[in-house]
Structures are given as structure tokens and as C-alpha cells.
Design a protein around this motif. Structure first.
Motif, short mmCIF file in Angstrom:
data_model
loop_
_atom_site.label_atom_id
_atom_site.label_comp_id
_atom_site.label_asym_id
_atom_site.label_seq_id
_atom_site.Cartn_x
_atom_site.Cartn_y
_atom_site.Cartn_z
N PRO A 167 38.51 51.87 33.54
CA PRO A 167 38.54 50.41 33.64
C PRO A 167 38.09 49.78 32.33
O PRO A 167 37.45 50.44 31.51
N TYR B 37 32.98 46.87 33.23
CA TYR B 37 33.01 47.34 34.62
C TYR B 37 32.24 48.65 34.71
O TYR B 37 32.34 49.50 33.83
N ASP C 69 45.98 43.50 42.68
CA ASP C 69 46.33 42.30 41.95
C ASP C 69 47.77 42.48 41.48
O ASP C 69 48.05 43.29 40.59
N THR D 31 48.94 42.49 37.68
CA THR D 31 48.53 43.54 36.76
C THR D 31 49.20 44.85 37.16
O THR D 31 49.04 45.30 38.29
N LYS E 160 44.04 47.37 39.47
CA LYS E 160 43.25 46.13 39.40
C LYS E 160 43.35 45.50 40.78
O LYS E 160 44.43 45.42 41.36
N GLY F 147 36.44 45.25 41.23
CA GLY F 147 37.53 44.73 40.41
C GLY F 147 38.59 45.76 40.10
O GLY F 147 39.73 45.41 39.79
N TYR F 148 38.22 47.06 40.18
CA TYR F 148 39.17 48.14 39.92
C TYR F 148 38.92 49.29 40.89
O TYR F 148 37.77 49.56 41.25
#
Length: 176
Positions: free
Chosen positions: A35, A39, A100, A103, A123, A137-138
């Protein structure tokens, strides 16, 4: 006193071994799947499930297997996490993350690409609910075993098959 010294020595050895294992794990994950800066690893989970494939065919072409969705249960110290289409991950506490769509997913072939599904970095966006996944977030999928579409092509369209797989998922949160 000598017994306390022995405990301290054993504890130090365990810490060093844990650090060595963590650095070895980081070495085997390709750089493309790391990542971005900022992160940090929140937790990992072991997955056991199925990759569901559906047979489809374009006009005049032979049917082929296409990934429809994963269906898996992940086991982590935070509890069970359900993994399904989206891809999505939903914890028992109600928190959830979804890919997401803006991405692209980063994909790297597994060590045994013919037998094991690829490793990924996805993502994700978290829903506003608080819980185990609220800061994630990942999501990284590594150490995969199985899950590849059948080698034998389907006979007709709309056939579904589930191919067993296991993997390790690493969940990364924005550093505070």
C-alpha cells in the motif's frame, strides 16, 4: 532472580523471532502490492472459501469460465469477516469495506499461477459504521492456494462452479 532473567531472555528471543518472521513476510510480498506510504498493517485474516465461476459465451464463441464472485469466511482476532461480490468484506460488528471502483486493482501472479489465484492489492472505501473495518483503506490478498477456474471448458452457458481456495488477507489503515 535467575528465573526472571530466563523469562526475559525467552521474551526477547520471541520478540526477535516475531520481527524476523514479519520482515520475511514483507520480503515475499512484491513491491507492487505494498500500500502507499501512510498506511500501516491493521491486522491479517486467514480465508477459506470459493471462487464462483459462471460459464459465458459471446455470439459464435465457445463457452468460457468467468469469475462471478468470491464467497469466503475470514478468521481474524477481530472475529469473522465475510467476503463476497464487490469485492466486499463485512465484519461481524457490521463494519464493511467495498472496492473503490475509481482505483484499479493491482494484480501479481501467485507463485503457482496455474493452480493458485493471483495476489491482489485492492483500494477500498469504508462505510461510515464504526467497527473493525471502519479505518481500512487497502486490502491485500496473498499466500493464495487454489481458486483457479476449471481447466476443462464449460459445455454450456450459465453453468456455475465453486472452486475452493485459501488465502491470507492483510488489512491496512491510514496511519494516525
Amino acid at each position: 532472580m535467575p528465573m526472571q532473567g530466563t523469562y526475559a531472555l525467552v521474551a526477547a528471543a520471541m520478540l526477535l523471532a516475531g520481527g524476523t518472521q514479519a520482515s520475511r513476510a514483507a520480503e515475499v510480498v512484491p513491491a507492487a502490492l505494498q500500500p502507499p506510504a501512510g498506511y500501516t498493517l491493521a491486522f491479517t485474516a486467514k480465508a477459506r472459501g470459493m471462487q464462483v465461476y459462471t460459464s459465458t459465451a459471446e455470439a459464435g464463441a465457445a463457452p468460457k469460465w468467468v469469475l462471478e464472485a468470491p464467497v469466503a469466511e475470514l478468521t481474524a482476532r477481530q472475529g469473522t469477516i465475510h467476503h463476497y461480490a464487490g469485492p466486499s468484506w463485512e465484519a461481524a460488528d457490521g463494519s464493511k469495506v467495498v472496492r473503490d471502483k475509481d482505483t484499479p486493482v493491482v494484480t501479481v501472479p501467485a507463485r503457482k499461477a496455474g493452480a493458485d489465484i493471483p495476489w491482489l492489492l485492492v483500494k477500498v472505501t469504508a462505510d461510515p459504521a464504526a467497527g473493525a473495518l471502519s479505518r481500512i483503506g487497502y486490502v491485500q490478498r496473498i499466500e493464495t492456494h487454489g481458486g483457479v477456474a476449471p481447466a476443462t471448458p464449460p459445455v454450456r452457458t450459465d453453468t456455475k462452479v465453486g472452486v475452493p481456495y485459501t488465502a491470507t488477507y492483510a488489512f491496512y489503515a491510514k496511519a494516525k
